[in-house]
Design a protein around this motif. Structure first.
Motif, short mmCIF file in Angstrom:
data_model
loop_
_atom_site.label_atom_id
_atom_site.label_comp_id
_atom_site.label_asym_id
_atom_site.label_seq_id
_atom_site.Cartn_x
_atom_site.Cartn_y
_atom_site.Cartn_z
N VAL A 187 0.84 -1.21 0.00
CA VAL A 187 0.00 0.00 0.00
C VAL A 187 0.87 1.25 0.00
CG1 VAL A 187 -1.67 1.34 1.33
CG2 VAL A 187 -1.99 -1.13 1.05
N LYS A 188 1.92 1.26 0.81
CA LYS A 188 2.81 2.42 0.86
C LYS A 188 3.36 2.75 -0.52
CE LYS A 188 4.62 2.47 5.61
NZ LYS A 188 5.84 2.25 6.44
N LYS A 189 3.74 1.73 -1.27
CA LYS A 189 4.32 1.95 -2.60
C LYS A 189 3.29 2.51 -3.58
CE LYS A 189 7.91 -1.59 -2.16
NZ LYS A 189 8.37 -2.95 -2.58
N SER A 190 2.01 2.31 -3.31
CA SER A 190 0.98 2.81 -4.22
C SER A 190 0.54 4.23 -3.86
CB SER A 190 -0.23 1.88 -4.20
OG SER A 190 -1.01 2.07 -3.03
N LEU A 191 0.95 4.73 -2.69
CA LEU A 191 0.52 6.03 -2.21
C LEU A 191 1.53 7.13 -2.55
CD1 LEU A 191 -0.79 5.06 1.35
CD2 LEU A 191 -2.15 5.42 -0.72
N ARG A 192 1.10 8.37 -2.42
CA ARG A 192 1.99 9.50 -2.58
C ARG A 192 2.81 9.71 -1.30
NH1 ARG A 192 -2.57 13.89 -3.46
NH2 ARG A 192 -3.10 12.85 -1.50
N ASP A 193 3.85 10.54 -1.40
CA ASP A 193 4.67 10.82 -0.22
C ASP A 193 3.88 11.49 0.89
OD1 ASP A 193 6.85 9.72 -1.48
OD2 ASP A 193 7.69 11.63 -2.15
N VAL A 194 2.87 12.30 0.52
CA VAL A 194 2.11 13.04 1.54
C VAL A 194 1.02 12.19 2.19
CG1 VAL A 194 2.51 15.27 0.45
CG2 VAL A 194 0.51 13.92 -0.23
N ASP A 195 0.74 11.03 1.63
CA ASP A 195 -0.32 10.17 2.17
C ASP A 195 0.19 9.39 3.38
OD1 ASP A 195 -1.83 11.06 0.01
OD2 ASP A 195 -1.26 9.35 -1.24
N VAL A 196 -0.74 8.98 4.23
CA VAL A 196 -0.37 8.31 5.48
C VAL A 196 -1.21 7.05 5.66
CG1 VAL A 196 -0.21 8.52 7.99
CG2 VAL A 196 0.22 10.53 6.55
N ILE A 197 -0.55 5.97 6.04
CA ILE A 197 -1.26 4.74 6.40
C ILE A 197 -0.98 4.45 7.87
CG2 ILE A 197 0.67 3.34 5.52
CD1 ILE A 197 -1.37 1.08 5.04
N GLY A 198 -2.02 4.07 8.59
CA GLY A 198 -1.86 3.76 10.00
C GLY A 198 -2.58 2.47 10.35
N ARG A 199 -2.05 1.78 11.34
CA ARG A 199 -2.70 0.56 11.81
C ARG A 199 -3.64 0.92 12.95
NH1 ARG A 199 0.21 -4.96 14.18
NH2 ARG A 199 -1.62 -6.31 14.01
N LEU A 200 -4.93 0.64 12.76
CA LEU A 200 -5.93 0.98 13.76
C LEU A 200 -6.12 -0.13 14.78
CD1 LEU A 200 -8.61 2.64 11.42
CD2 LEU A 200 -6.65 3.69 12.59
N GLY A 201 -5.73 -1.34 14.40
CA GLY A 201 -5.85 -2.48 15.30
C GLY A 201 -6.05 -3.76 14.52
N GLY A 206 -6.04 2.44 8.48
CA GLY A 206 -6.60 3.68 7.98
C GLY A 206 -5.65 4.32 6.98
N ILE A 207 -6.21 5.10 6.06
CA ILE A 207 -5.40 5.83 5.07
C ILE A 207 -5.90 7.27 5.01
CG2 ILE A 207 -4.70 6.01 2.65
CD1 ILE A 207 -5.14 3.03 2.34
N ILE A 208 -4.97 8.20 4.99
CA ILE A 208 -5.28 9.63 4.84
C ILE A 208 -4.68 10.11 3.54
CG2 ILE A 208 -4.97 11.94 5.80
CD1 ILE A 208 -4.57 10.55 8.56
N LEU A 209 -5.51 10.70 2.68
CA LEU A 209 -5.05 11.27 1.41
C LEU A 209 -5.36 12.77 1.43
CD1 LEU A 209 -6.45 8.68 -1.18
CD2 LEU A 209 -4.32 8.56 0.13
N PRO A 210 -4.40 13.63 1.73
CA PRO A 210 -4.67 15.08 1.73
C PRO A 210 -4.81 15.63 0.31
CG PRO A 210 -2.67 14.49 2.98
CD PRO A 210 -3.04 13.31 2.16
#
Length: 283
Positions: A187-201, A206-210
């Motif tokens: 997933v990280k490789k498919s996202l932009r540098d500004v995007d964030v992936i987090g483990r919720l549990g 979760g993924i944030i795309l600004p």
């Protein structure tokens, strides 16, 4: 102390200009108090102001002066100096002072490096390398508060791996852990540098795309779904196939809170599951 490279300035104004050119390369400033155009006190105050505004790393500044007046010493330290030496100065004393300052700089840099490492550990999920929940929610709140009127929105998604419990039951928890690590990497490789992936549990992320609109967000989450599903994950010569369901919402500013966005994305995820899984659904 070894070989030193020296940058010279003829007056206070030139000292500021040289600092701005070489700020990332400097370890120490030796500056005279009495100089043409701008004195050393004024120059150092300007340099310290630049450091504060630009959030630059501290390094020591030593004043050199023929004046032993108490007020001058006080003014020098108040302007941002770290030491004040009275001329004439013996070479041995000057070298000793520089060595002492170098030790302080080295110690501070080690502390800064250690704090950065500790901060990274405190904000990172130990297994996958994604942001942990606390850090992820903090980023979400920050991004929500920074959205400006008439700008693109913020896309927020929750995804989990379909029937992940069956993977743990069939292949073991070590295999399940390896799957989570590989999924985050894909997933990280498919996202932009500004995007964030987090483990919720567990297997929920979760993924944030600004700064993105609905169409772009949907396409981005479809890419995430595709890279997770496109090929099996290999673990000890076993090929583990998996799919993912993604629910997302787009926030363009308003009264919604972080918890509202999480509720919306979770509702969309639930809808994706109910529609047969392996889908991207917008709230």
């Amino acid at each position: 102390m070894g070989l030193l490279q020296v940058v010279e300035a003829q007056n206070g104004q030139e000292a500021i200009e040289q600092y701005m050119r070489h700020s990332h390369d400097l370890d120490l400033i030796l500056i005279d108090v009495q100089m043409p155009q701008m004195n050393g006190f004024e120059a150092v105050k300007a340099i310290r102001d630049i450091q504060e505004e630009e959030k630059q790393e501290w390094f020591p500044i030593i004043f050199l002066s023929a004046s032993a007046n108490d007020n001058d010493v006080e003014q020098g330290i108040g302007a941002g100096g770290d030491d004040y030496l009275i001329k004439p100065i013996s070479q041995k004393i000057l070298v000793a002072k520089m060595l002492a300052m170098k030790r302080i700089v080295d110690m501070r840099r080690r502390l800064v490096d250690m704090n950065e490492k500790l901060e990274k550990v405190a904000s990172t999920d130990f297994l996958t390398g994604a942001s942990n929940r606390r850090a992820f929610e903090s980023v979400l709140e920050s991004e929500m508060s920074s959205i400006e009127e008439n700008s693109n929105g913020l896309a927020f998604a929750i995804f989990d791996l379909d029937k992940f419990k069956a993977i743990n039951d069939t292949y073991g928890h070590a295999a399940g852990d390896e799957v989570l690590v590989e999924v985050v990497d894909r997933v990280k490789k498919s996202l932009r540098d500004v995007d964030v992936i987090g483990r919720l549990g567990g297997e929920e992320f979760g993924i944030i795309l600004p700064n993105i609109n609905e169409v772009e967000a949907f396409d981005a989450f479809e890419r995430c779904r595709y890279v997770i599903n496109e090929k099996p994950i290999l673990y000890e010569k076993m090929a583990i196939s998996l799919t993912t369901s993604i629910g997302f919402t787009v926030y363009k500013g308003g009264k919604e809170t972080k918890m509202d966005l999480m509720k919306y994305a979770d509702a969309a995820l639930y809808k994706a599951k109910g529609a047969g899984r392996n889908k991207v659904v917008e709230y």
